[in-house]
Design an enzyme around this catalytic site. Structure first.
Site, mmCIF file in Angstrom:
data_model
loop_
_atom_site.group_PDB
_atom_site.id
_atom_site.type_symbol
_atom_site.label_atom_id
_atom_site.label_comp_id
_atom_site.label_asym_id
_atom_site.label_seq_id
_atom_site.Cartn_x
_atom_site.Cartn_y
_atom_site.Cartn_z
ATOM 1 N N CYS D 129 -9.114 6.520 3.402
ATOM 2 C CA CYS D 129 -9.219 5.159 3.866
ATOM 3 C C CYS D 129 -8.713 4.574 2.447
ATOM 4 C CB CYS D 129 -10.628 5.044 3.888
ATOM 5 S SG CYS D 129 -11.166 3.277 4.017
ATOM 6 N N CYS D 132 -11.247 1.296 1.725
ATOM 7 C CA CYS D 132 -12.917 1.516 1.365
ATOM 8 C C CYS D 132 -13.195 2.842 1.128
ATOM 9 C CB CYS D 132 -13.651 0.368 2.081
ATOM 10 S SG CYS D 132 -13.609 0.709 3.914
ATOM 11 N N SER D 133 -13.878 3.318 1.937
ATOM 12 C CA SER D 133 -14.325 4.840 1.963
ATOM 13 C C SER D 133 -14.553 5.422 3.368
ATOM 14 C CB SER D 133 -15.376 5.116 1.168
ATOM 15 O OG SER D 133 -16.542 3.953 1.460
ATOM 16 N N CYS D 134 -14.104 4.729 4.315
ATOM 17 C CA CYS D 134 -14.175 5.218 5.549
ATOM 18 C C CYS D 134 -14.155 6.862 5.901
ATOM 19 C CB CYS D 134 -13.423 4.640 6.787
ATOM 20 S SG CYS D 134 -13.874 2.821 6.910
#
Lengths: 230, 220, 220, 230
Positions: D129, D132-134
């Site tokens: 991702c 962000c941090s999906c």
């Protein structure tokens, strides 16, 4: 001073105290209560380099004196003023800046790789270095902090009219805007428009009107009346 | 390198904040960092491209945190050590190693006037180097991702513009920065429409001129 | 926004450093920040897109300096104040303002199992929303520079790919993040060649699949 | 721990002590000698939110317990192991992951918006991702620090083979590499290749071989013999 150089830390829109602000404050306090760490480190490096014979302390002082007192925007201002009073000179400046700059008695090396850009009622030029801080310092002195800031470097190419507005210049939509990104060794000197109400002024007085920012292209030169009114 | 220094087109960096009556240097150490860098430059141990590269190599979080002259200081220390002019131990202790020979600085006070206002760039006139392009031609900045130093900003890559002017012959930063030779070639001022760079929302009367080397360009 | 969070393709961030036997949380405060954010989420005062946007709005130097959960904490404080759930004064003092009414939390301990493992995303099936594209079509990611939240990465803008799959209907982040409506539309998995994205040096056998909304795409 | 999360501060190539390093060290020391400022700030915020009745303290503890003890890669491992032993299940998983995941008794919501990607000798998938941090945390637990790091997010799309090499996976040039950038609400679960030497293993034993990293696509599942050899 800290404020202007920390513009990029101006975090979120809300004035809520964020951890970022706190960290900043803490950092700031440290630097106020103890001698600046960087200052000590620089001193230590300087004395090392002097002791090793890598630099001459007298040369260092002479260099500081040069940049603090001997170069500055007045060099550029003289060129602009000459261009304003002498149309033939302006033509030479715009077509071959190095030669025209050398004409005025500046060492010819200063003018090398220089390009002059004329601002008119139809075309406005402004200069940025998105990758670092390239700047015509031989004519304008060392660049101001804002020119080297992330804010200016990031925005000048994508939102130039917004940047100009922040400098108080609301460029009419029909004026062509040219942004020059100094990615190479060329250096750009903007020749701002001669303001109204200056017909009777001599070259020296005109040079006194020319601001550094107008030669970067982020503001116009104000007419003497405007200056009085302010 | 696609570093955070290559920030043309970024959002979120805040407003531009001009300072009234700004001094040339805000603190004494800033002036010392600046002139130390200039004075050490007289040894010609590295060139301007290497110098720029070593600013860019500062880790992104540090790059953004540091003030301008903090970056200069970091670079100076790094390059002094890298070129062997000083050792890490000397930096740490602040004194020369025992028995170190004292050098003789190439820049003395009487040499300052000639050096201080001189950018020391070779002539850009060299008839032996042929230009690949000429004014008026449409060109595309190559979509390249050099890992090292480069002077083609990311926001221009893959974008099409027109050669505005041939600026003459200059060293090629990508090779010169890493000691792989100056590879001298023509540099052009290339005119891009803001719409080409930023899309349909941009003003049709905005243009960005970027100085680009032969090796960054192809015919379009 | 073209923020530093949009870091696909950047160089200089160092090596990836996996940690052996990594705990779920490294410090107690990290776990508290995470679960406070989840528990406050039950008030539904902001949506997931707003939440992401408020991470992106952290100033670039701070964003890179902060650890992951420091960002979460900065966001939580910011949004609590912004939505009026707490005041700045309360944050500063750590206690409710005198006379403040005590609320009743929507998430109680017995509700945790249902909430903790549920992403709470609406169904992506909505026959009333027509897709603009279908699998196999060539599309170009628009060259746009939204000032607010967006989910089309910069490295894909202006680049051409092929629709791999229609993923169904989702909220549009750009409007949803700022309370300008969910503007539900189809999201496609779009296949780009690495060469299209990064140029001729990329491997011809590398592909990047990016999930892109109808409003980010045009026929190519 | 600090080290791995500060990977992006690994500054210049030379080991010269730079001002950056010094600042880092200083910062680190601070956090060791005084109670962490962020820790105090979080405590203060938590007590405020509890006092205001905005959160239920018992719910907070239950949430921590859930993420620390009740979700984790073993959920994903079970799905992968089932796919390895049951070709029909694998087909269903690859064509309609949400339904196939629900089949295994996970609450159906967990499987929603999930896509399963099969790694083979010819095609390798990995997930990132960049924005962000999906991450498929309902099946794999909360993402590891490296997945959320600037290093992984920046490099996975431009230098995926280089990243894989750092994870010990030298992908042959003729293998097609597919990097999935999780920009939307879809979540990607990689089904790694079943390793050699596992013919006699049952589903539960196979699940024990499946690593979290293999389900992100940054490593292969090692055969039991390989594991013993190491």
């Amino acid at each position: 001073m800290k404020t202007s150089r920390r513009g990029f830390i101006a975090a979120m829109s809300s004035p809520a105290p964020s951890p970022a602000d706190a960290a900043e404050q803490q950092h700031g306090h440290q630097h106020q209560t103890v001698p600046s760490d960087i200052s000590l480190r620089v001193k230590s490096l300087e004395s090392l380099l002097v002791e090793k014979g890598l630099v001459d302390p007298a040369a260092l002082d002479a260099l500081v004196d040069t940049y603090e007192n001997k170069v500055g925007p007045r060099n550029g201002s003289k060129i602009v003023a000459r261009a304003w009073v002498d149309p033939a000179y302006k033509r030479r400046l715009l077509s071959d800046a190095p030669r025209a700059i050398a004409e005025l008695g500046f060492p010819s090396v200063q003018g090398e790789h220089m390009v002059a850009l004329e601002n008119t009622g139809k075309v406005h030029n402004m200069v940025v270095c998105t990758l670092c801080s390239c700047y015509p310092w031989t004519l304008l002195g060392l660049p101001p902090v804002w020119y080297k800031s992330s804010a200016y470097r990031s925005r000048a190419v994508i939102d130039p009219r917004g940047v100009l507005k922040e400098f108080g210049l609301d460029l009419p939509a029909n004026v062509e805007l040219r942004v020059w990104d100094s990615t190479a060794e060329l250096r750009y000197l903007v020749v701002p428009e001669r303001p109204a109400g200056t017909k009777d002024m001599d070259e020296e007085a005109l040079a006194g009107l020319v601001t550094r920012n107008s030669m970067i292209g982020v503001e116009k030169v104000k007419s003497p009346t405007q200056r009085v009114v302010r | 390198m696609n570093g955070v220094h290559d920030m043309g087109g970024m959002h979120g960096m805040g407003p531009v904040q001009p300072e009234i009556n700004e001094p040339v240097f805000h603190e004494r150490w800033e002036s010392r960092v600046y002139v130390l860098t200039r004075a050490i430059g007289a040894w010609r141990k590295w060139n301007i491209d290497t110098g720029r590269y070593y600013i860019e190599r500062i880790a992104p979080a540090e790059y953004l945190r540091m003030s301008y002259y903090e970056r200069w200081f970091a670079r100076l220390v790094e390059l002094l050590v890298k070129t062997g002019m000083v050792t890490q131990d000397e930096i740490r202790k602040g004194v020369p190693e025992p028995g170190a020979q004292k050098a003789s600085p190439p820049l003395r006070v009487d040499g300052v006037p000639a050096v201080a206002l001189n950018r020391n760039i070779e002539s850009n006139i060299d008839r032996s180097v042929r230009p690949k392009f000429k004014a008026g031609q449409r060109v595309r900045a190559l979509n390249i991702q050099p890992l090292g130093h480069t002077r083609v900003p990311r926001y221009a890559r893959g974008k099409t513009g027109r050669i505005h002017r041939d600026n003459g012959v200059y060293n090629f930063p990508d090779t010169n920065a890493e000691g792989r030779g100056p590879k001298r070639q023509h540099v052009y001022s290339v005119r891009f429409t803001a719409r080409e760079l930023w899309g349909a929302q941009a003003s049709p009367r905005d243009f960005v001129y970027i100085d680009l080397w032969d090796d960054y360009l192809e015919r379009a």
